[in-house]
Design a protein around this motif. Structure first.
Motif, PDB file in Angstrom:
ATOM      1  N   MET A   1      11.012  13.436 -55.860  1.00 36.74           N
ATOM      2  CA  MET A   1      11.547  14.496 -56.715  1.00 36.74           C
ATOM      3  C   MET A   1      12.763  15.141 -56.067  1.00 36.74           C
ATOM      4  O   MET A   1      12.690  15.594 -54.933  1.00 36.74           O
ATOM      5  N   ALA A   2      13.846  15.193 -56.764  1.00 33.62           N
ATOM      6  CA  ALA A   2      15.039  15.788 -56.184  1.00 33.62           C
ATOM      7  C   ALA A   2      14.872  17.306 -56.067  1.00 33.62           C
ATOM      8  O   ALA A   2      15.028  17.875 -54.996  1.00 33.62           O
ATOM      9  N   LEU A   3      14.526  17.938 -57.182  1.00 33.95           N
ATOM     10  CA  LEU A   3      14.466  19.399 -57.158  1.00 33.95           C
ATOM     11  C   LEU A   3      13.122  19.855 -57.705  1.00 33.95           C
ATOM     12  O   LEU A   3      12.670  19.400 -58.744  1.00 33.95           O
ATOM     13  N   ASN A   4      12.493  20.751 -56.963  1.00 38.80           N
ATOM     14  CA  ASN A   4      11.223  21.319 -57.395  1.00 38.80           C
ATOM     15  C   ASN A   4      11.321  22.826 -57.364  1.00 38.80           C
ATOM     16  O   ASN A   4      11.464  23.411 -56.298  1.00 38.80           O
ATOM     17  N   VAL A   5      11.252  23.451 -58.503  1.00 40.25           N
ATOM     18  CA  VAL A   5      11.318  24.907 -58.548  1.00 40.25           C
ATOM     19  C   VAL A   5       9.951  25.416 -58.965  1.00 40.25           C
ATOM     20  O   VAL A   5       9.392  24.940 -59.951  1.00 40.25           O
ATOM     21  N   THR A   6       9.400  26.328 -58.185  1.00 43.95           N
ATOM     22  CA  THR A   6       8.068  26.824 -58.482  1.00 43.95           C
ATOM     23  C   THR A   6       8.069  28.335 -58.637  1.00 43.95           C
ATOM     24  O   THR A   6       8.392  29.053 -57.701  1.00 43.95           O
ATOM     25  N   ASP A   7       7.737  28.786 -59.824  1.00 43.61           N
ATOM     26  CA  ASP A   7       7.555  30.213 -60.106  1.00 43.61           C
ATOM     27  C   ASP A   7       8.702  31.070 -59.565  1.00 43.61           C
ATOM     28  O   ASP A   7       8.483  32.126 -58.969  1.00 43.61           O
ATOM     29  N   LEU A   8       9.921  30.627 -59.762  1.00 39.58           N
ATOM     30  CA  LEU A   8      11.076  31.333 -59.207  1.00 39.58           C
ATOM     31  C   LEU A   8      11.337  32.637 -59.963  1.00 39.58           C
ATOM     32  O   LEU A   8      11.362  32.668 -61.188  1.00 39.58           O
ATOM     33  N   ARG A   9      11.496  33.701 -59.213  1.00 41.75           N
ATOM     34  CA  ARG A   9      11.835  35.005 -59.800  1.00 41.75           C
ATOM     35  C   ARG A   9      13.062  35.551 -59.108  1.00 41.75           C
ATOM     36  O   ARG A   9      13.061  35.720 -57.884  1.00 41.75           O
ATOM     37  N   VAL A  10      14.109  35.820 -59.869  1.00 46.29           N
ATOM     38  CA  VAL A  10      15.305  36.440 -59.309  1.00 46.29           C
ATOM     39  C   VAL A  10      15.678  37.612 -60.201  1.00 46.29           C
ATOM     40  O   VAL A  10      15.810  37.456 -61.413  1.00 46.29           O
ATOM     41  N   TYR A  11      15.786  38.793 -59.612  1.00 48.34           N
ATOM     42  CA  TYR A  11      16.103  39.996 -60.389  1.00 48.34           C
ATOM     43  C   TYR A  11      17.479  40.514 -59.987  1.00 48.34           C
ATOM     44  O   TYR A  11      17.916  40.334 -58.862  1.00 48.34           O
ATOM     45  N   TYR A  12      18.123  41.196 -60.944  1.00 44.49           N
ATOM     46  CA  TYR A  12      19.362  41.913 -60.624  1.00 44.49           C
ATOM     47  C   TYR A  12      19.000  43.365 -60.375  1.00 44.49           C
ATOM     48  O   TYR A  12      18.289  43.968 -61.175  1.00 44.49           O
ATOM     49  N   ARG A  13      19.519  43.937 -59.303  1.00 46.14           N
ATOM     50  CA  ARG A  13      19.277  45.356 -59.066  1.00 46.14           C
ATOM     51  C   ARG A  13      20.327  46.163 -59.798  1.00 46.14           C
ATOM     52  O   ARG A  13      21.516  45.917 -59.653  1.00 46.14           O
ATOM     53  N   THR A  14      19.905  47.091 -60.606  1.00 40.53           N
ATOM     54  CA  THR A  14      20.847  48.005 -61.238  1.00 40.53           C
ATOM     55  C   THR A  14      20.287  49.415 -61.072  1.00 40.53           C
ATOM     56  O   THR A  14      19.147  49.594 -60.652  1.00 40.53           O
ATOM     57  N   LEU A  15      21.103  50.399 -61.426  1.00 39.04           N
ATOM     58  CA  LEU A  15      20.656  51.773 -61.250  1.00 39.04           C
ATOM     59  C   LEU A  15      19.511  52.101 -62.184  1.00 39.04           C
ATOM     60  O   LEU A  15      18.728  52.992 -61.928  1.00 39.04           O
ATOM     61  N   ARG A  16      19.447  51.405 -63.313  1.00 36.35           N
ATOM     62  CA  ARG A  16      18.413  51.740 -64.282  1.00 36.35           C
ATOM     63  C   ARG A  16      17.130  50.960 -64.036  1.00 36.35           C
ATOM     64  O   ARG A  16      16.191  51.060 -64.811  1.00 36.35           O
ATOM     65  N   GLY A  17      17.128  50.154 -62.992  1.00 35.72           N
ATOM     66  CA  GLY A  17      15.938  49.375 -62.710  1.00 35.72           C
ATOM     67  C   GLY A  17      16.323  47.924 -62.482  1.00 35.72           C
ATOM     68  O   GLY A  17      17.499  47.600 -62.352  1.00 35.72           O
ATOM     69  N   GLU A  18      15.326  47.057 -62.432  1.00 36.86           N
ATOM     70  CA  GLU A  18      15.620  45.670 -62.155  1.00 36.86           C
ATOM     71  C   GLU A  18      15.683  44.869 -63.441  1.00 36.86           C
ATOM     72  O   GLU A  18      14.812  44.985 -64.308  1.00 36.86           O
ATOM     73  N   VAL A  19      16.747  44.065 -63.566  1.00 38.23           N
ATOM     74  CA  VAL A  19      16.864  43.171 -64.709  1.00 38.23           C
ATOM     75  C   VAL A  19      16.180  41.868 -64.334  1.00 38.23           C
ATOM     76  O   VAL A  19      16.604  41.186 -63.411  1.00 38.23           O
ATOM     77  N   LYS A  20      15.116  41.555 -65.043  1.00 34.67           N
ATOM     78  CA  LYS A  20      14.330  40.370 -64.669  1.00 34.67           C
ATOM     79  C   LYS A  20      14.951  39.138 -65.325  1.00 34.67           C
ATOM     80  O   LYS A  20      14.451  38.614 -66.308  1.00 34.67           O
ATOM     81  N   ALA A  21      16.058  38.698 -64.756  1.00 33.64           N
ATOM     82  CA  ALA A  21      16.834  37.637 -65.381  1.00 33.64           C
ATOM     83  C   ALA A  21      16.179  36.274 -65.222  1.00 33.64           C
ATOM     84  O   ALA A  21      16.431  35.359 -65.993  1.00 33.64           O
ATOM     85  N   LEU A  22      15.363  36.134 -64.199  1.00 35.85           N
ATOM     86  CA  LEU A  22      14.648  34.878 -63.980  1.00 35.85           C
ATOM     87  C   LEU A  22      13.239  35.293 -63.611  1.00 35.85           C
ATOM     88  O   LEU A  22      13.011  35.854 -62.545  1.00 35.85           O
ATOM     89  N   ASP A  23      12.291  35.046 -64.501  1.00 33.21           N
ATOM     90  CA  ASP A  23      10.995  35.666 -64.317  1.00 33.21           C
ATOM     91  C   ASP A  23       9.888  34.627 -64.353  1.00 33.21           C
ATOM     92  O   ASP A  23       9.191  34.465 -65.351  1.00 33.21           O
ATOM     93  N   GLY A  24       9.756  33.886 -63.269  1.00 32.26           N
ATOM     94  CA  GLY A  24       8.689  32.905 -63.213  1.00 32.26           C
ATOM     95  C   GLY A  24       9.083  31.613 -63.889  1.00 32.26           C
ATOM     96  O   GLY A  24       8.678  31.321 -65.001  1.00 32.26           O
ATOM     97  N   VAL A  25       9.901  30.837 -63.182  1.00 31.56           N
ATOM     98  CA  VAL A  25      10.414  29.600 -63.755  1.00 31.56           C
ATOM     99  C   VAL A  25       9.917  28.439 -62.916  1.00 31.56           C
ATOM    100  O   VAL A  25      10.104  28.429 -61.704  1.00 31.56           O
ATOM    101  N   THR A  26       9.253  27.481 -63.540  1.00 28.20           N
ATOM    102  CA  THR A  26       8.707  26.339 -62.814  1.00 28.20           C
ATOM    103  C   THR A  26       9.139  25.052 -63.499  1.00 28.20           C
ATOM    104  O   THR A  26       8.856  24.863 -64.681  1.00 28.20           O
ATOM    105  N   PHE A  27       9.855  24.227 -62.782  1.00 27.63           N
ATOM    106  CA  PHE A  27      10.235  22.933 -63.363  1.00 27.63           C
ATOM    107  C   PHE A  27      10.670  22.017 -62.243  1.00 27.63           C
ATOM    108  O   PHE A  27      10.799  22.437 -61.091  1.00 27.63           O
ATOM    109  N   SER A  28      10.908  20.758 -62.561  1.00 24.86           N
ATOM    110  CA  SER A  28      11.458  19.873 -61.556  1.00 24.86           C
ATOM    111  C   SER A  28      12.459  18.930 -62.203  1.00 24.86           C
ATOM    112  O   SER A  28      12.408  18.673 -63.397  1.00 24.86           O
TER     113      SER A  28
END
Ligand SMILES: Nc1ncnc2c1ncn2[C@@H]1O[C@H](COP(=O)(O)OP(=O)(O)OP(=O)(O)O)[C@@H](O)[C@H]1O
Ligand SMILES: Nc1ncnc2c1ncn2[C@@H]1O[C@H](COP(=O)(O)OP(=O)(O)O)[C@@H](O)[C@H]1O
Ligand code: SF4
Ligand SMILES: [Mg+2]
Ligand SMILES: [Mg+2]
Lengths: 314, 280, 303
Positions: A1-28
């Motif tokens: 498998m070239a790429l394995n992504v498991t439950d990836l979460r990446v948020y943007y920090r902003t003053l109003r809170g976190e933007v959950k732009a990537l919220d639990g992504v699993t694929f390969s």
């Protein structure tokens, strides 16, 4: 498998809170696979692409792992990621074409770029690659303004793949091009894979009919989560997720005219990612929604290579 | 956006520290002189007295109160900085905005002018001006500094304006019927407000430095007192050799502290405005 | 309504403007009331340049552009002109000043055109315009551009143009940044506006979208018109090899490029311009091969 992504979460920090732009992504993505990535704007496609290269100051890796060719990528460690960038993963960003410095000759710009990555430009190899994508080596002595959009895009592609990365991520590389240049660029991408210059590819696009032409599989994102991933022809002919179904039916074909058949978009708008609602995120707009949708559906395999996040799809 | 900047500004230690230092000096320069019933150059005490309860910073060879001179000098230094900085910023902004926005021959003409002033040896010009006219007051000195130090600011602003001009929102403002001066003021300038602010701070600092060095080499105003003039006098009357450290250390330290604080503020502001540098 | 007559544009490029670049040459066409004309061509073919000239954001180097018979450059009052003609650009993100809230684009219109409108009355008007582009006012007003999606921003720009009761809209690639479903929403909106009598110049590189909304089509290449006319004729029986090659490269669902028999043989088709009788060459460089279907010489292109 070239790429394995498991439950990836990446948020943007902003003053109003976190933007959950990537919220639990699993694929390969398998070796040699070209995967198209589609979805409404703001669904997190570029965020996913950027996450695999460099987290900018406001992005925070909240959880999940990414493995490339068996090695875990240290997403939040900027320095350790250097080992991966350009050599193993390469990104052609959105608008990279228009970002070419208009006052620099192409050749000089390529030299500077490679320099900044600590590589010595190999002129012969560069020319060979340019020829491969149908450009003469004269382009190196020209200014960006003298090249058409399609030519510029191909130059960018050659530069990003010079080090034979295992994963190439192309973010909206064809959106600004006319159909004939789109075709040239798309076939170039295909050529890169077929010649083994890159092992696998992720092609981010709004143009499902274009990515259908070259991709082995297509993945659809919705509001920071995955909606569906399936082999390309299955996804366009027999999508299982209600969102994908509506998205595909909103594509106009040549010959369809407004007077004859009025196509319909998807009513409503995606939820805010600051405080996304629980359960299925498509619930508000889904014609099939029912009680169970208040729970988040799993991204489950319904057929070999066909994954769907919808309670109705099982 | 505004609140965001304020939010980060109040949390930026460099910016807060720099601002506090500047404010302390500013208040001292504004309010301090009111404490004295004598002028800064009056001969009020014994000559060459070391710092004491009566004369906090001691006295000069002639018995002038160094502390009074220092406070008055601060006032003059701020005045030169503000006047020179404002003037240079104003000229630089007008030239930069017009050249960057209009382009074409206007740009070429203004760029030529900028380059001429840029390479002009300011010191030589000042020597000549001084020989013929004489720099009498701090105002004249500020005017001179303002009129010679704008070119780099104009160049920087021109480049920024040039890149903003081609953004679609400028075209959209034109499509809304907004006129050119208003577009520059209301669309382009706000986009570089941080940049303009930084420019002003740098011009302010450099005006103070230029004034001090002019004063020190004897090209300062012939009337009044400034930190630079104090250094000049201290050197002229061999304060160093006579061991009158209280004469030259306060003005030197004052200039260093003010300019240093301005540069620290500058770095802090850069971090506030530039999201890439923000430490979260 | 809007008429372009032999319009050209020359840019000076290079150091000291030493070199000339002919971005548009000798282009003539009309946009009528309630008509959608799509302008198709690859990037760099001069589409945006034409749009900017019509919007008076770029000067015209040759030829004339007239609105109701009046040369647009002779209309001294730009504000009056912009009350009738408005534009929406390709990249919604760069159309908004990032330091201000997005609804400032409406405030600007009020300030310039309706300074006396009451706050309440104006708010109602803006809300009406937003609803006409299927936006929920509560969702978009008072937010900064980076807090809105490309589709929302793009629709707000259309709402802004609609506030003015315009007669002509120049839409420069307004949908290439949008996802498929938003695209259709925007296209349907344009079609509704057309039904209200608005003329639209729809600049695009996407043939299927152009075909979906437009009455007439102009195909541009290297700044020149290669083919134009009724959309069904241009798309149904393309006469110029360039148009044919464009149509052949349109990506289709259910049919891969590799499956479709490639029309490489277009080279052998005789030039429609030369085949057409002499008297059909009613416009410079173009022959009318059918009623309202013009084509340029293909042999000259090859040479
Ligand atoms: N710097 C940022 N700060 C806060 N939120 C952000 C930032 N950048 C992106 N976002 C938010 O993250 C979400 C995902 O954005 P992303 O750019 O990944 O979308 P996308 O799928 O690539 O969209 P498009 O198709 O328009 O390119 C959006 O809701 C967006 O508003
Ligand atoms: N401001 C400019 N200065 C110089 N050349 C320009 C300028 N704008 C556009 N061009 C050139 O004019 C040609 C047409 O550009 P444009 O109208 O933007 O094409 P399109 O919108 O069809 O992509 C291109 O060759 C482009 O490089
Ligand atoms: S889980 Fe429910 S709401 Fe979500 S897509 Fe499926 S049916 Fe619709
Ligand atoms: Mg994106
Ligand atoms: Mg364009």
């Amino acid at each position: 498998m070239a790429l394995n992504v498991t439950d990836l979460r990446v948020y943007y920090r902003t003053l109003r809170g976190e933007v959950k732009a990537l919220d639990g992504v699993t694929f390969s993505v398998a070796d040699g696979e070209i995967m198209g990535l589609a979805g409404e704007s703001g669904s997190g496609k570029s965020t996913l692409a950027k996450s695999l290269i460099r987290l900018d100051g406001r992005m925070r890796h909240v959880g999940g792992t990414v493995e490339l060719d068996g090695a875990a990528m240290p997403l939040s460690d900027d320095d350790a990621m250097d080992e991966f960038r350009f050599r193993k993963v390469s990104l052609i960003p959105q608008y990279s074409m228009s970002a070419l410095n208009p006052t620099r000759k192409i050749g000089r710009m390529v030299g500077e770029l490679l320099d900044s990555r600590g590589e010595r430009p190999d002129r012969a190899e560069l020319e060979r690659r340019l020829e491969l994508v149908g450009l003469s080596k004269d382009v190196l002595d020209r200014y960006p303004i003298e090249l058409s959009g399609g030519m510029k895009q191909r130059v960018v592609m050659v530069v990003s793949t010079l080090l034979n990365p295992s994963l190439l991520i192309a973010d909206e590389v064809t959106s600004a091009l006319d159909v004939s240049s789109q075709k040239a660029v798309a076939t170039t991408l295909l050529g890169f894979r077929d010649r083994g210059l890159v092992t696998s590819m992720m092609v981010v696009t709004h143009d499902i009919s274009l990515v259908y032409q070259i991709a082995d599989s297509i993945m659809v994102m919705y509001a920071g989560r995955l909606a569906e991933k399936a082999p390309a022809d299955v996804l366009v002919t027999a999508p299982r997720h209600p969102y994908t179904q509506q998205l595909v039916s909103a594509l106009p074909e040549v010959g369809v005219r407004y007077e004859d058949r009025r196509l319909a978009g998807i009513p409503g708008s995606p939820p805010s990612l600051l405080k996304p609602p629980g359960g299925c995120r498509f619930r508000d707009r889904c014609p099939l929604a029912f009680d169970q949708c208040a729970e988040q559906p799993p991204f489950a395999e319904v057929a070999p290579g066909h994954l769907v996040a919808c309670w109705k799809a099982e | 956006m505004r609140y965001e900047a304020l939010h980060f500004a109040l949390r930026n230690r460099k910016l807060v520290a720099g601002t506090v230092v500047i404010l302390v000096f500013l208040v001292a320069g504004l309010a301090g002189p009111l404490m004295f019933d004598h002028g800064p150059n009056d001969y009020v005490g014994p000559p060459m007295a070391a710092p004491s309860g009566e004369f906090w910073f001691g006295t000069t060879t002639f018995g002038q109160d160094v502390f009074a001179q220092f406070l008055y000098g601060l006032r003059a230094t701020f005045l030169v900085g503000v006047l020179g900085g404002v003037l240079a910023a104003a000229v630089g902004m007008v030239v930069g905005f017009v050249a960057g926005y209009r382009g074409g021959w206007v740009d070429e003409l203004l760029t030529m002018l900028t380059n001429i002033v840029l390479v002009l040896p300011a010191l030589v010009v000042l020597l000549i001006v001084n020989a013929y006219l004489g720099v009498r007051s701090i105002g004249v000195q500020a005017l001179f500094i303002g009129l010679t130090s704008w070119p780099w600011a104009a160049r920087a602003i021109r480049a920024q304006t040039f890149s903003l001009r081609s953004r679609d929102f400028v075209d959209l403002a034109r499509l809304s019927g907004v006129r050119t001066p208003r577009i520059i003021l209301r669309e382009i300038a706000p986009n570089m407000s941080s940049y303009l602010f930084l420019t002003f701070i740098l011009l302010f600092g450099s005006a103070i430095l230029i004034a001090a060095s002019l004063d020190f080499i004897g090209l300062g105003p012939t009337e009044g007192v400034s930190l630079g003039l104090m250094l000049n006098n201290a050197a002229r009357w061999s304060a160093l050799q006579l061991g009158l450290w209280w004469w030259f250390i306060p003005p030197g330290a004052g200039i260093t502290a003010i300019v240093g604080a301005l540069y620290v503020m500058n770095v802090g502001l850069d971090e506030v405005f530039n999201p890439k540098l923000r430490e979260m | 309504m809007l008429k372009l007559d032999g319009v050209s544009k020359v840019y000076r490029v290079g150091a000291f403007g030493g070199r000339e670049l002919k971005a548009v040459s000798d282009v003539s066409f009309e946009v009528g009331e309630g008509e959608v004309v799509s302008l198709i061509g690859e990037s760099g073919s001069g589409k945006s340049t034409l749009g900017r000239m019509i919007l008076r954001l770029a000067s015209v180097s040759g030829g004339t552009i007239t609105l109701d018979g009046r040369d647009i450059t002779s209309i001294k009052d730009r504000k009056e002109y912009y009350r009738q003609v408005q534009g929406v650009f390709q990249d919604p993100f760069s159309c908004y000043n990032p330091v201000f809230r997005a609804d400032r684009v409406f405030a600007m219109i009020k300030e310039q055109y309706f300074p006396r409108a009451g706050a309440d009355e104006w708010r109602k008007r803006v809300e009406g315009a937003l609803e006409s582009v299927r936006l929920d006012p509560g969702n978009v007003l008072g937010k900064y551009p980076h807090q809105l999606s490309g589709g929302q921003l793009q629709r707000m720009l259309i709402a802004r143009a609609v506030l003015l009761d315009i007669r002509l809209l120049v839409a420069d690639e307004i949908i290439s940044m949008l996802d498929a479903s938003t695209r259709i929403d925007v296209l349907n909106l344009l079609a509704d506006l057309r039904a209200r009598g608005l003329g639209i110049l729809f600049v695009t590189h996407d043939l299927s979208l152009g075909n979906y909304v437009s009455d007439r089509t102009v195909v541009l290449r290297h700044g020149k018109i290669v083919e134009m006319g009724r959309t069904d004729l241009v798309f149904g029986s393309p006469a110029h090899p360039y148009t044919r090659s464009l149509l052949a490269s349109v990506p289709r669902l259910h049919a891969k490029w590799t499956d479709a028999e490639m029309t490489d043989a277009v080279e052998d088709v005789p030039c429609a311009y030369h085949e057409a009788p002499q008297e059909s060459r009613t416009r410079p460089g173009l022959a009318e091969i059918d009623s309202d279907h013009y084509v340029a010489c293909a042999d000259k292109e090859k040479a």
